[in-house]
Design an enzyme around this catalytic site. Structure first.
Site, PDB file in Angstrom:
ATOM      1  N   PHE A 119      38.693  81.498  46.616  1.00 41.53           N
ATOM      2  CA  PHE A 119      39.326  80.885  45.446  1.00 41.53           C
ATOM      3  C   PHE A 119      39.777  81.944  44.434  1.00 41.53           C
ATOM      4  CE2 PHE A 119      38.824  79.440  41.061  1.00 41.53           C
ATOM      5  CZ  PHE A 119      39.564  78.274  41.030  1.00 41.53           C
ATOM      6  N   ASP A 120      38.893  82.902  44.117  1.00 41.92           N
ATOM      7  CA  ASP A 120      39.211  83.942  43.136  1.00 41.92           C
ATOM      8  C   ASP A 120      40.446  84.739  43.545  1.00 41.92           C
ATOM      9  OD1 ASP A 120      36.361  83.277  43.174  1.00 41.92           O
ATOM     10  OD2 ASP A 120      36.170  84.761  41.588  1.00 41.92           O
ATOM     11  N   THR A 121      40.427  85.178  44.808  1.00 37.97           N
ATOM     12  CA  THR A 121      41.528  86.018  45.284  1.00 37.97           C
ATOM     13  C   THR A 121      42.853  85.264  45.244  1.00 37.97           C
ATOM     14  OG1 THR A 121      40.004  87.208  46.738  1.00 37.97           O
ATOM     15  CG2 THR A 121      42.354  87.391  47.223  1.00 37.97           C
TER      16      THR A 121
END
Length: 406
Positions: free
Chosen positions: A198-200
């Site tokens: 999700f972050d990437t």
């Protein structure tokens, strides 16, 4: 979709929570209470605005929900939500989507990142300077304590991102990030991953859209009790990188509606474009002459001309893309450079032809005459380059930029 409005500072007299710090948890009955109390104490002592802490419990099966409920009853700045399915990305997506705070952040429950970096993380978002902010363990000034295995995995992952997706941010997976709510409202619907990638994905989309990402060096101590499955997480990350790579190759990465009003240089108006193009061309011409003169003694006239023109063509395309035609972000940048190289061959033909004709007319022309002929030919090539840039290379993007928002 309309563009994002200008970034403006958060009011100093904001009565509702300015910052919402989400703590995603799954079966964290051991760490939840001490970590939340430590985070709450830190914010109470150091954060100058109203704040909220949200515990996002994604399907815990231990005593985590009970502990969270007890803490909510005791700490007025604490809220708790429970999800029926696992996934850190799902927890963050849900918590951030529900929050009305102007600035949204998250920290890992183990608080591996020193909380002294929290105010520097969110300050650029509160002031209106940046759109997102991330903690980085890989910047100069960061102090990191962790085992060689995790160090190697982290560095390899971020190196893989830079080599495959050409990202500019340095640390994708540090559990210490923040985003302005107006940006999150546009970004979150575009992020597909509900797990650790999700972050990437969030950062890649934001960077490709040209949003400003602020990086803060952090002090970070590895949690030896971490329960992250490294193998399954790594495989999921590789699948995510492959998916994003395909979208980039197809030009389908969703970045529409993510530009800031005023962040794009004005592209409309032939006169304005000509002036900006002329300024870029003047700098390019000076660079071209200097490179040619430097390379000529070692490589000969034709090779020096080709090399100098190639280097300047790459720089010229990038500069005109941003300054003359007002395009930012990396979406379409590789295609524009490829088309720019085709335009470069026309300039190469003009200048090489002019050089060949000069040498046919005079076997040993003066160096000044040679440079003068090349500059004249390069000016003619510059005019052709502008016409092709406007009519072909940046045509679609220019029309999108000049079209009224819908």
């Amino acid at each position: 979709m309309s563009e994002l409005p200008f970034r403006t500072p958060v009011s100093a007299h904001h009565h509702e929570p300015v910052l919402d710090v989400v703590v995603p948890v799954f079966n964290e009955e051991k760490d939840l209470e001490p970590s939340v109390r430590r985070l709450h104490a830190h914010l109470s002592e150091t954060f100058p605005y109203p704040f909220r802490i949200t515990v996002a419990d994604n399907a815990s099966t231990d005593a985590t929900p009970c502990i969270a409920a007890q803490l909510v009853a005791e700490l007025p700045e604490l809220t708790w939500l429970r999800l029926a399915e696992k996934g850190r990305g799902r927890a963050l997506h849900t918590a951030w989507s529900r929050s009305r705070a102007p600035v949204l952040a998250y920290v890992d429950v183990d608080l591996s990142t020193d909380l002294a970096a929290l105010l520097p993380l969110v300050a650029p978002l509160i002031s209106g300077h940046s759109d997102l902010a991330i903690g980085t363990r890989l910047a100069r000034g960061s102090q990191v304590v962790r085992g060689p295995k995790r160090e190697a995995i982290s560095r390899c992952y971020n190196a893989l991102l830079r080599s495959t997706l050409a990202v500019g941010f340095s640390d994708a997976q540090c559990g210490f990030k923040a985003v302005r709510r107006d940006v999150a409202e546009r970004l979150l619907p575009l992020v597909k991953d509900a797990g650790w990638f999700f972050d990437t994905e969030l950062l890649v989309i934001a960077e490709r859209a040209g949003l400003r990402i602020h990086e803060v060096p952090v002090d970070w101590v590895d949690d030896p009790d971490s329960r992250v499955d490294l193998v399954s997480t790594a495989l999921a990350d590789l699948r995510g990188i492959a998916r994003i790579g395909r979208e980039l190759a197809r030009g389908t990465l969703p970045t529409a509606g993510l530009r800031r009003t005023g962040d794009r240089s004005p592209s409309g108006g032939l006169a304005g474009q000509l002036l900006r193009f002329a300024a870029v061309g003047a700098v390019s011409s000076v660079g071209y002459v200097l490179l040619y003169v430097a390379l000529r003694p070692e490589t000969g006239g034709q090779a020096a001309n080709a090399l100098a023109l190639l280097v300047c063509a790459l720089a010229n395309t990038a500069a005109n893309r941003r300054l003359t035609f007002g395009l930012r972000g990396r979406t379409g940048a590789l295609r524009h450079q490829a088309q720019g190289l085709l335009v470069f061959t026309i300039g190469l033909a003009l200048t090489s032809g002019a050089l060949a004709l000069l040498h046919r007319a005079a076997s040993t022309p003066a160096r000044g005459t040679e440079v003068g002929v090349l500059v004249a030919a390069n000016l003619a090539a510059t005019l052709v380059r502008f016409l092709l840039f406007r009519a072909w290379v940046f045509r679609t993007a220019r029309r999108e930029a000049e079209a009224p928002a819908t």
